[in-house]
Design a protein around this motif. Structure first.
Motif, mmCIF file in Angstrom:
data_model
loop_
_atom_site.group_PDB
_atom_site.id
_atom_site.type_symbol
_atom_site.label_atom_id
_atom_site.label_comp_id
_atom_site.label_asym_id
_atom_site.label_seq_id
_atom_site.Cartn_x
_atom_site.Cartn_y
_atom_site.Cartn_z
ATOM 1 N N GLU A 94 0.862 -1.184 0.000
ATOM 2 C CA GLU A 94 0.000 0.000 0.000
ATOM 3 C C GLU A 94 0.892 1.226 0.000
ATOM 4 O OE1 GLU A 94 -3.989 0.572 2.120
ATOM 5 O OE2 GLU A 94 -2.599 1.729 3.395
ATOM 6 N N LEU A 95 0.739 2.046 -1.004
ATOM 7 C CA LEU A 95 1.570 3.226 -1.176
ATOM 8 C C LEU A 95 0.723 4.479 -1.018
ATOM 9 C CD1 LEU A 95 3.386 1.950 -4.383
ATOM 10 C CD2 LEU A 95 4.234 1.793 -2.034
ATOM 11 N N GLN A 96 1.383 5.575 -0.693
ATOM 12 C CA GLN A 96 0.670 6.831 -0.505
ATOM 13 C C GLN A 96 1.265 7.908 -1.389
ATOM 14 O OE1 GLN A 96 -0.711 7.923 3.507
ATOM 15 N NE2 GLN A 96 0.320 9.882 3.237
ATOM 16 N N SER A 97 0.417 8.603 -2.125
ATOM 17 C CA SER A 97 0.861 9.666 -3.019
ATOM 18 C C SER A 97 1.250 10.897 -2.209
ATOM 19 C CB SER A 97 -0.248 10.021 -4.003
ATOM 20 O OG SER A 97 -1.215 10.852 -3.381
ATOM 21 N N GLY A 100 -1.583 12.198 -0.351
ATOM 22 C CA GLY A 100 -2.215 11.345 0.632
ATOM 23 C C GLY A 100 -3.130 10.269 0.084
ATOM 24 N N ASN A 101 -3.229 10.173 -1.245
ATOM 25 C CA ASN A 101 -4.054 9.126 -1.839
ATOM 26 C C ASN A 101 -3.386 7.764 -1.669
ATOM 27 O OD1 ASN A 101 -5.867 11.107 -2.803
ATOM 28 N ND2 ASN A 101 -4.595 11.448 -4.610
ATOM 29 N N LYS A 102 -4.178 6.732 -1.450
ATOM 30 C CA LYS A 102 -3.657 5.382 -1.255
ATOM 31 C C LYS A 102 -3.750 4.577 -2.556
ATOM 32 C CE LYS A 102 -2.951 5.770 3.240
ATOM 33 N NZ LYS A 102 -3.815 5.114 4.213
ATOM 34 N N VAL A 103 -2.699 3.848 -2.857
ATOM 35 C CA VAL A 103 -2.647 2.986 -4.034
ATOM 36 C C VAL A 103 -2.153 1.620 -3.588
ATOM 37 C CG1 VAL A 103 -1.495 2.559 -6.245
ATOM 38 C CG2 VAL A 103 -2.275 4.846 -5.699
ATOM 39 N N ARG A 104 -2.781 0.576 -4.090
ATOM 40 C CA ARG A 104 -2.377 -0.790 -3.742
ATOM 41 C C ARG A 104 -1.873 -1.504 -4.990
ATOM 42 N NH1 ARG A 104 -6.717 0.617 -0.768
ATOM 43 N NH2 ARG A 104 -6.602 0.303 1.507
ATOM 44 N N TYR A 162 6.266 6.987 -5.627
ATOM 45 C CA TYR A 162 6.003 5.552 -5.550
ATOM 46 C C TYR A 162 7.268 4.753 -5.834
ATOM 47 C CZ TYR A 162 0.993 6.757 -5.745
ATOM 48 O OH TYR A 162 -0.252 7.257 -5.493
ATOM 49 N N ASP A 165 9.484 4.995 -2.795
ATOM 50 C CA ASP A 165 8.944 4.273 -1.640
ATOM 51 C C ASP A 165 9.068 2.761 -1.804
ATOM 52 O OD1 ASP A 165 8.352 6.662 -0.445
ATOM 53 O OD2 ASP A 165 6.188 6.566 -0.795
#
Length: 265
Positions: A94-97, A100-104, A162, A165
């Protein structure tokens, strides 16, 4: 520490079990794909160990690329295994832009196994999404399930965060920038090959990519993934003498002005 060697010299690869992560850009013959001779040298060094090869492409493209590059024959010759992220990427991230948006996304779990050496091999390529595609972009993007990786492309600033991270989560890496040739212009497919003759190797892909950028006349501060990896404060890294002696000023992709918009936040 980053070292620079003549491009055809045997790279300093320890003989350990390893996952080799390749920067494969095309499923048709391409001058931007990894050199078979360097890959064979690495496999010779690792012969007798448990070794896997991987890169990220949809299934039909992956299978074509394996054959075009002769990876199936090399793997069979040296007892290596070819791992397909579209089948084997089950590790969930799970990553965060920056907003603050979450991307999986799903990735190969082996890439995050600290006991396993990850050997990242990339030719430096002028690129329409990352300005310079080298070892950190390879380490982060070529281990992902290919459909999931599309979730990362929501803007350049987010993409670069991303990449940084994901790489921060990967331990025990050996990063090899195969700079016998580099691709400048509108790479990887429409760019053109230029001789450099330098191989840059280190245990930290950010440091390797910093040195490669300096050697190719690219400002490391323009590479957003380095900015986010170093939390906005890119350090000054010593550049090996061989890189300084062979410094180039490569032509970048024609949309580099748009790519640099990441600096505006």
């Amino acid at each position: 520490m980053v070292v620079a060697l003549p491009a055809d010299e045997r790279p300093p690869v320890p003989k350990k079990d390893a996952l080799i992560v390749l920067a494969v850009h095309s499923y048709i013959p391409s001058q931007a794909n990894p050199r078979a001779e360097l890959l064979e040298t690495i496999l010779q060094i690792l012969e007798g160990r448990h070794v896997s090869l991987t890169f990220s492409m949809p299934k039909s493209y992956f299978e074509k690329a394996v054959k075009v590059m002769g990876l199936d024959k090399l793997a069979a010759k040296y007892g290596a295994k070819i791992v397909m992220p579209h089948q084997s990427a089950t590790y969930r991230l799970e990553l965060q832009s920056p907003l603050g948006n979450k991307v999986r996304v799903r990735a190969l779990e082996a890439a995050f196994d600290e006991s396993l050496l990850k050997i990242v091999v990339a030719m430096p390529v002028s690129h329409p999404q990352t300005i310079l595609y080298s070892t950190m972009t390879t380490a982060a993007l070529q281990i992902l399930e290919p459909k999931d990786s599309q979730n990362l492309y929501e803007g350049f600033r987010a993409l670069y965060k991303y990449i940084a991270d994901i790489y921060k989560l990967e331990k025990n890496t050996l990063c090899i920038a195969d700079g016998k040739y580099v691709i400048e212009g509108d790479g990887p497919i429409k760019g053109f090959q230029r001789y450099w003759g330098v191989q840059v190797v280190g245990e930290n892909c950010a440091e390797v990519d910093y040195v490669v950028a300096r050697g190719l006349g690219v400002d490391p501060g323009d590479l957003g993934y380095l900015y986010f990896y170093y939390d906005g404060a890119i350090p000054k890294i010593d550049v090996p003498e061989l890189v300084e002696k062979n410094r180039l000023n490569i032509k970048l992709t024609s949309n580099v002005g748009i790519l640099l918009s990441w600096k505006k936040g």
